[in-house]
Write a protein that holds these residues in place. Structure first.
Motif, mmCIF file in Angstrom:
data_model
loop_
_atom_site.group_PDB
_atom_site.id
_atom_site.type_symbol
_atom_site.label_atom_id
_atom_site.label_comp_id
_atom_site.label_asym_id
_atom_site.label_seq_id
_atom_site.Cartn_x
_atom_site.Cartn_y
_atom_site.Cartn_z
ATOM 1 N N GLU A 26 -10.592 -31.757 1.637
ATOM 2 C CA GLU A 26 -9.354 -31.381 1.836
ATOM 3 C C GLU A 26 -9.231 -29.727 1.371
ATOM 4 O O GLU A 26 -8.550 -29.101 2.203
ATOM 5 C CB GLU A 26 -8.426 -32.227 1.035
ATOM 6 C CG GLU A 26 -6.859 -31.777 1.025
ATOM 7 C CD GLU A 26 -6.043 -32.752 0.143
ATOM 8 O OE1 GLU A 26 -4.881 -32.186 -0.203
ATOM 9 O OE2 GLU A 26 -6.408 -33.724 -0.405
ATOM 10 N N LEU A 27 -9.738 -29.384 0.332
ATOM 11 C CA LEU A 27 -9.582 -28.198 -0.018
ATOM 12 C C LEU A 27 -10.344 -27.205 0.889
ATOM 13 O O LEU A 27 -9.651 -26.189 1.145
ATOM 14 C CB LEU A 27 -10.298 -27.885 -1.556
ATOM 15 C CG LEU A 27 -10.250 -26.726 -1.927
ATOM 16 C CD1 LEU A 27 -9.181 -26.068 -2.607
ATOM 17 C CD2 LEU A 27 -11.274 -26.420 -3.202
ATOM 18 N N MET A 28 -11.371 -27.574 1.349
ATOM 19 C CA MET A 28 -12.284 -26.503 1.992
ATOM 20 C C MET A 28 -11.839 -26.612 3.577
ATOM 21 O O MET A 28 -11.976 -25.997 4.486
ATOM 22 C CB MET A 28 -13.569 -26.826 2.185
ATOM 23 C CG MET A 28 -14.200 -26.562 0.721
ATOM 24 S SD MET A 28 -13.930 -24.878 0.117
ATOM 25 C CE MET A 28 -14.595 -23.762 1.084
ATOM 26 N N GLY A 29 -10.873 -27.540 3.958
ATOM 27 C CA GLY A 29 -10.612 -27.861 5.168
ATOM 28 C C GLY A 29 -9.028 -27.129 5.595
ATOM 29 O O GLY A 29 -8.879 -27.208 6.738
ATOM 30 N N ARG A 35 -8.707 -19.782 2.353
ATOM 31 C CA ARG A 35 -8.552 -18.632 2.899
ATOM 32 C C ARG A 35 -9.431 -17.506 1.936
ATOM 33 O O ARG A 35 -10.235 -16.801 2.590
ATOM 34 C CB ARG A 35 -7.138 -18.173 2.872
ATOM 35 C CG ARG A 35 -7.139 -16.791 3.250
ATOM 36 C CD ARG A 35 -5.560 -16.291 3.539
ATOM 37 N NE ARG A 35 -5.586 -15.097 3.697
ATOM 38 C CZ ARG A 35 -4.342 -14.104 3.447
ATOM 39 N NH1 ARG A 35 -3.298 -14.859 3.113
ATOM 40 N NH2 ARG A 35 -4.473 -12.883 3.568
ATOM 41 N N PHE A 36 -9.337 -17.528 0.467
ATOM 42 C CA PHE A 36 -10.078 -16.771 -0.356
ATOM 43 C C PHE A 36 -11.389 -17.252 -0.786
ATOM 44 O O PHE A 36 -11.856 -16.488 -1.853
ATOM 45 C CB PHE A 36 -8.957 -16.194 -1.241
ATOM 46 C CG PHE A 36 -7.785 -15.557 -0.907
ATOM 47 C CD1 PHE A 36 -7.846 -14.306 0.030
ATOM 48 C CD2 PHE A 36 -6.446 -16.000 -0.794
ATOM 49 C CE1 PHE A 36 -6.709 -13.641 0.492
ATOM 50 C CE2 PHE A 36 -5.352 -15.327 -0.303
ATOM 51 C CZ PHE A 36 -5.405 -14.353 0.331
ATOM 52 N N ILE A 37 -11.761 -18.053 -0.312
ATOM 53 C CA ILE A 37 -12.937 -18.752 -0.971
ATOM 54 C C ILE A 37 -14.062 -19.062 0.155
ATOM 55 O O ILE A 37 -14.746 -19.907 -0.101
ATOM 56 C CB ILE A 37 -12.679 -19.899 -1.776
ATOM 57 C CG1 ILE A 37 -12.110 -21.287 -1.217
ATOM 58 C CG2 ILE A 37 -12.066 -19.782 -3.092
ATOM 59 C CD1 ILE A 37 -11.942 -22.444 -1.700
ATOM 60 N N GLY A 38 -14.103 -18.101 1.238
ATOM 61 C CA GLY A 38 -15.138 -18.121 2.140
ATOM 62 C C GLY A 38 -14.533 -18.812 3.551
ATOM 63 O O GLY A 38 -15.352 -18.874 4.492
ATOM 64 N N GLY A 39 -13.229 -19.452 3.546
ATOM 65 C CA GLY A 39 -12.861 -19.847 4.623
ATOM 66 C C GLY A 39 -12.971 -21.516 4.853
ATOM 67 O O GLY A 39 -13.843 -21.965 4.128
ATOM 68 N N THR A 40 -12.481 -21.857 5.834
ATOM 69 C CA THR A 40 -12.563 -23.454 6.254
ATOM 70 C C THR A 40 -13.827 -23.771 6.684
ATOM 71 O O THR A 40 -14.645 -23.122 7.357
ATOM 72 C CB THR A 40 -11.460 -23.897 7.139
ATOM 73 O OG1 THR A 40 -11.515 -23.190 8.526
ATOM 74 C CG2 THR A 40 -9.871 -23.549 6.829
#
Length: 182
Positions: A26-29, A35-40
């Motif tokens: 959920e976080l990474m999707g 946005r600020f942690i490498g993108g989806t």
């Protein structure tokens, strides 16, 4: 090293578990959250990311914690010490799912993680690597007592981000914590 469990008033910081994958995905999707942690990324990419963060504990003796909301038992994010190869310093970072934003959880968890990093890991300083457009994280860094140390470079493939290191020394942290407790 087996990650410790740290409890705060509203949170449990614990080691990463396989059952955290739904929250991690959920976080990474989510475009805003990632946005600020490498993108989806998709669920398989989220699993690989989760495995890398979990593996940091074996390789370095520290890593980010899974953040669990005490009242509900719900996984709400990751935060804690982080220093992969090529990183600009000893970081305590944070990333929470969007539904957990604006509740003070990142500040509460980051405070506990910084306390632990200085006490258990013996770090002399802590940084937070923050994109210049990430105003909520900049505000949190300031709230934690960190100051802008200027631009820094991240290793590829994250080298395209315009980031600054926000940080403070252990001595500054201890003095600030003592002053706020008084």
């Amino acid at each position: 090293m087996t990650p410790p469990t740290i409890e705060t008033e509203r949170l449990i910081l614990r080691g990463i578990e396989q059952g955290d994958l739904d929250g991690w995905a959920e976080l990474m999707g989510d475009r805003d959250s990632a946005r600020f942690i490498g993108g989806t990324t998709n669920r398989a990419g989220a699993w690989r990311s989760m495995a890398a963060f979990a593996g940091s504990w074996s390789l370095k003796g520290f890593g980010m914690f899974s953040v669990v909301e005490r009242a509900s038992g719900r996984w709400i994010g990751r935060l804690g010490p982080w220093q992969p190869e090529g990183w600009p310093g000893t970081e305590v970072g944070w990333s929470l799912i969007k539904s957990a934003w604006g509740r003070g959880y990142a500040a509460e968890g980051a405070t506990a993680a910084i306390d632990w990093a200085f006490a258990a890991l013996g770090w002399s300083e802590v940084i937070h690597v923050i994109d210049v457009d990430n105003t909520p994280s900049i505000a949190l860094a300031r709230r934690l007592g960190s100051t802008d140390q200027g631009p820094c470079e991240l290793p590829a493939p994250l080298d395209k981000y315009n980031v600054h290191a926000w940080g403070q020394s252990c001595e500054q942290w201890i003095a600030r914590r003592a002053a706020t407790a008084a």
